[in-house]
Design an enzyme around this catalytic site. Sequence first.
Site, short mmCIF file in Angstrom:
data_model
loop_
_atom_site.label_atom_id
_atom_site.label_comp_id
_atom_site.label_asym_id
_atom_site.label_seq_id
_atom_site.Cartn_x
_atom_site.Cartn_y
_atom_site.Cartn_z
N SER A 91 -24.17 -31.83 25.07
CA SER A 91 -23.92 -30.42 24.74
C SER A 91 -22.44 -30.16 24.46
CB SER A 91 -24.45 -29.54 25.88
OG SER A 91 -24.47 -28.18 25.51
N ASP A 192 -35.32 -27.44 21.82
CA ASP A 192 -34.09 -27.15 22.56
C ASP A 192 -33.92 -25.64 22.61
OD1 ASP A 192 -31.44 -26.70 23.36
OD2 ASP A 192 -30.69 -28.50 22.37
N HIS A 222 -33.04 -29.13 26.44
CA HIS A 222 -31.62 -29.33 26.14
C HIS A 222 -30.96 -30.41 26.99
CE1 HIS A 222 -27.71 -28.38 24.55
NE2 HIS A 222 -27.24 -28.15 25.76
#
Length: 245
Positions: A91, A192, A222
Amino acid sequence: MKDWHAEGHGANKKIGVLLVHGFTGSPASMRPWAEYLNQRGYTVTVPLLPGHGTNPKDLNLVKWQEWPAKVENDLNALLQSCEKVFICGLSMGGGTTLNVATRYSKQLAGIILVNPMIHVKFIPAQVAWVISRFQKMRDSVGDDIKRPGITEYGYDSLPAVGVYELLKMLTYTRKRLHDVTVPLQLFHSVEDHTLPVSNTEIIMQGVGSREKNRIELVNSYHVATLDYDAEIIFENSRLFIESHS
């Protein structure tokens, strides 16, 4: 929840891997991956990014440059003791990895990104700044994990000033993606709930890397490093590291 480092052993001891967690997350999201690689002989480091692992308010006090600076500090330590070094980012950790790679591509053997972040649709940094003036905390975006009962031990709220700093880093990095020339492996979750697929598409199109491949994850959200597809990430990253070592 703290910085973690483990020396490798055997033939892979001189191959270092740095694993970077996401925004409001913690080293816990990268620790199983790091332990998997360490068990196979690799030297691993999992940094705690500034503003994390304490109180959400602390993330409102950090300047974005402190995140890549922390990664660079740990990277340089690995470069001194290892012959090859890779960075893995989840991320925002992926965005931070890309930021560092714009300057360190020649020193790196490869980078591995999991649901990396490079922008937030319809929210430029200026808008985030305005929001942060009157709302210091927003609802958390953490623990987007399909597996029940699993947590990344992140913050339970979203620091708005920290978001502003994050968007500044991503804007700066996105303009320089062409400077990322290191071999790249990217994992993307089809489902996601935190980031749209545009993040992956922008990165795949924008980086200057000649070698870049994308692997779809069909059974994770995610935080895929802790989800059902974790073994797919671990095993394919090992093969990627082996092929570039």
